[in-house]
Design an enzyme around this catalytic site. Structure first.
Site, PDB file in Angstrom:
ATOM      1  CB  THR B  40      -0.884   0.045   1.252  1.00  0.00           C
ATOM      2  OG1 THR B  40      -0.060  -0.281   2.370  1.00  0.00           O
ATOM      3  CG2 THR B  40      -2.013  -0.941   1.157  1.00  0.00           C
ATOM      4  CG  ASP B 158       2.927  -2.590   8.636  1.00  0.00           C
ATOM      5  OD1 ASP B 158       2.181  -3.558   8.916  1.00  0.00           O
ATOM      6  OD2 ASP B 158       3.147  -2.220   7.475  1.00  0.00           O
TER       7      ASP B 158
END
Lengths: 251, 380
Positions: B40, B158
């Site tokens: 992304t 993340d």
């Protein structure tokens, strides 16, 4: 190097801009560190763009925008443009969403990228704030100031120290030529002299250097005198310059 | 300070170089070789520096939200990477820009040191066989990196195997700080309000799934637990397809999410809004025993996959765990990894695409959507 007790025309121009930035920052409710970072970004970029006709107010607004992002105190670009615009043109009507607004926004975004490149992505600046607070905290413990001592409505002491510190950001010389530790020490020294505070073990003026050396071993009497001279000069000229520039504005 | 060390010739006044871009490096000094990552966040390329012949990784800074100017997230990433210097953190070499064309503004790129593998790629390659010593080495380096960033009040947000890089010399590097954030330590009268929409779903801890906004380093530790198990299972252990499904998978593995094991869970926004499985027994150890024979590893995974973030083990304590101080000792990764060409998830997935499709179909046939992805047979 320019003399510490004189001010160049270029520096005078910067005082006006920094004053403008401080005003905008206060309206945007930015913290003192963000405001200080913006001032440093402005000074650094402005010194790269010396002798160009780059618009200083655009530079100032962009520095505020970058600092607010870098210090995690994000301001919406719309608010930033409105505040900087109204502060610069208090007599004009509010800025509506219009072609002019979009032009200003585009300029700001372009200018951000430009400043980012000038700084080479190095925004970090070692501010004297944290040193000032730590030194002051340590020193007041040593001085054994208690709540009953009049000046130990200590909030004032810290507030005054922070105000002096914030005012040093008017001047690029103080930012770029002196270490943050030394600036912090000198500000505390000014407080001690101003309020006639006593430091245990200091009986005459020459002995002040002893406690200074505890905080920063590289501190010397020469540096002390240099920084004090410069701070005094800044105070003298900032006021004059700003009075002068506002009298021009009102005419 | 930066402005003093900059070479003088770069400080040219603007009008002398109107069409040039002085001040920072030009991306054309790097030659693109191959795409090695996609997400992304954008694309990552392998590139070669024309001057030094060194390999680098090149990541485009996305500037979609030009409305607000230079993205605060990119600025955050740069700030964090500049401040962090550690063996187990990927090193930012510089930030470059591309030449501007007529229609658009110039683009900016991060230039990182190049690492040959990412952990996801290595794990997907069935030929690479880890010994217990190798696994200890990987986990210790991962925890070392996390201990360092947490100590500096930064959370990664993340953690997943694709964001863990390994050099051919066997040094692990934590990468992709695009979601990382500097956090303020908890204060009694102050609640942080961070976004809870962080961390890739499969590695997302229960508190984020339940809408917690005042979270801390513990969210990264959950990811470590997932990766730890992945070292044996070789694929992500809980592959949910929605937040609800992910919470079900977690409950099936770690037991029901209820106040008896996690007292403050009742305060979380979605606790009453989502339907959570009831009466599930915690069976982390039972379910993993068939694949993980080492009891100390099972024990540590159990502590990492603790539902209550306050009770979850932190990086410091995990590093002090007996797992790292028992036989067999840590093994060098270099002899194992230098045998193989680059392994990246992007590549390994396409290489195994056919394989994976088959697996997917099988999984569909078996129709066990609520069971964590613990294969019925050991993969190796």
């Amino acid at each position: 190097m320019t003399s510490l007790s004189t001010i160049t025309d270029d520096e005078k121009k910067r005082y006006v801009i920094i004053s403008y930035m401080f005003e905008c920052a206060a309206k945007l409710r930015l913290s003192i560190v963000t405001t200080a970072s913006a001032a440093v970004i402005y000074h650094k970029c402005s010194s790269y763009l010396e002798k160009t006709d780059f618009d200083q107010y655009t530079l100032a607004a962009t520095a505020l925008s970058l600092a607010s992002k870098y210090e995690e105190e994000h301001v919406k670009i719309r608010d930033l443009i409105n505040v900087t615009y109204r502060t610069l043109y208090p007599d004009r009507p509010y800025l509506r969403i219009s072609n002019e607004y979009y032009r200003l926004r585009n300029t700001l975004v372009d200018c951000e990228l430009f400043l980012i490149r000038i700084l080479g992505f190095h925004f970090q600046f070692n501010h004297p704030n944290k040193y000032l607070l730590h030194y002051l905290d340590t020193l007041t413990k040593w001085m054994m100031i208690t709540p009953s001592t009049p000046i130990k409505n200590n909030i004032n002491l810290i507030d005054i120290a922070m105000s002096i510190l914030q005012d040093t950001y008017y001047d690029f010389t103080l930012i770029k030529d002196y270490s943050p530790q030394h600036i912090a020490i000198v500000i505390i020294y000014l407080l001690i002299k101003t309020y006639n505070l006593e430091i245990p073990g200091v009986t005459n003026d020459d002995e002040h250097i002893n406690w200074m050396k505890v905080f920063s071993s590289s501190m010397t009497n020469d540096i002390l005198i240099e920084i004090i001279t410069r701070i005094n000069t800044v105070y003298k000229y900032v006021e004059r310059t700003l009075e002068h520039s506002s009298s021009i504005k009102s005419h | 300070m930066a402005y003093q060390t900059r070479p003088v010739e770069q400080a040219r006044p603007l009008e002398q170089a109107p069409l040039e871009f002085p001040y920072i490096g030009d991306v054309s000094q790097y030659e693109r070789i191959d795409k090695i990552g996609q997400g992304t966040f954008g694309e990552v390329f392998k590139a070669r520096c024309k001057k030094t012949d060194d390999f680098v990784a090149m990541k485009l800074i996305l500037m979609d939200q030009e409305k607000e100017g230079f993205p605060i997230t990119a600025l955050r990433e740069i700030k964090i990477l500049q401040e962090l210097r550690h063996d187990n953190i990927v090193r930012l070499i510089e930030v470059c820009r591309s030449a501007m064309d007529k229609s658009s503004r110039s683009k900016f790129y991060f230039i990182f040191e190049f690492c040959d593998h990412d952990l996801a790629g290595v794990l997907r390659n069935a030929h690479v066989k880890f010994s217990l010593g190798h696994i200890k080495s990987i986990m210790q380096q991962l925890l070392d990196g996390l201990y360092f960033i947490h100590k500096n009040h930064i959370i990664h947000r993340d953690i997943k195997s694709a964001n863990i890089l390994i050099t051919r010399n066997g040094v692990l590097k934590l990468a992709d700080f695009g979601l990382a954030k500097v956090i303020t330590p908890p204060k009694p009268n102050h609640q942080n309000r961070y976004t809870c929409r962080v961390v890739t779903l499969w590695y997302r801890p229960p508190e984020l799934l339940l809408g917690e906004r005042d979270y801390g380093p513990a969210i990264d530790m959950w990811g470590v637990g997932c990766i730890f198990a992945e070292m044996w299972i070789r694929s992500p252990i809980m592959q949910g397809n929605s937040e609800q499904h992910q919470l079900e998978l977690i409950s099936h593995l770690c037991g029901s999410i209820e106040p008896s094991v996690w007292p403050s869970v009742t305060k979380l926004p979605f606790y009453t809004k989502l339907k959570l499985p009831q009466n599930e027994r915690r069976k982390v150890q039972d379910r993993m025993k068939p694949y993980i024979q080492e009891p100390l590893a099972l024990d540590l995974i159990d502590k990492l996959l603790t539902l209550d973030p306050k009770l979850r083990i932190d990086a410091d304590n995990a590093l002090n765990s007996d797992f790292f101080y028992s036989e067999p000792p840590l093994a060098e990764l270099k002899p194992l990894l230098s045998k193989y060409p680059s392994m990246f998830e992007l590549k390994e997935v396409s290489r195994n695409a056919h394989n994976q499709q088959m697996q997917q179909q099988q999984r569909m046939k078996q129709a066990r959507p609520n069971v964590p992805n613990l294969p019925s047979e050991t993969i190796y």
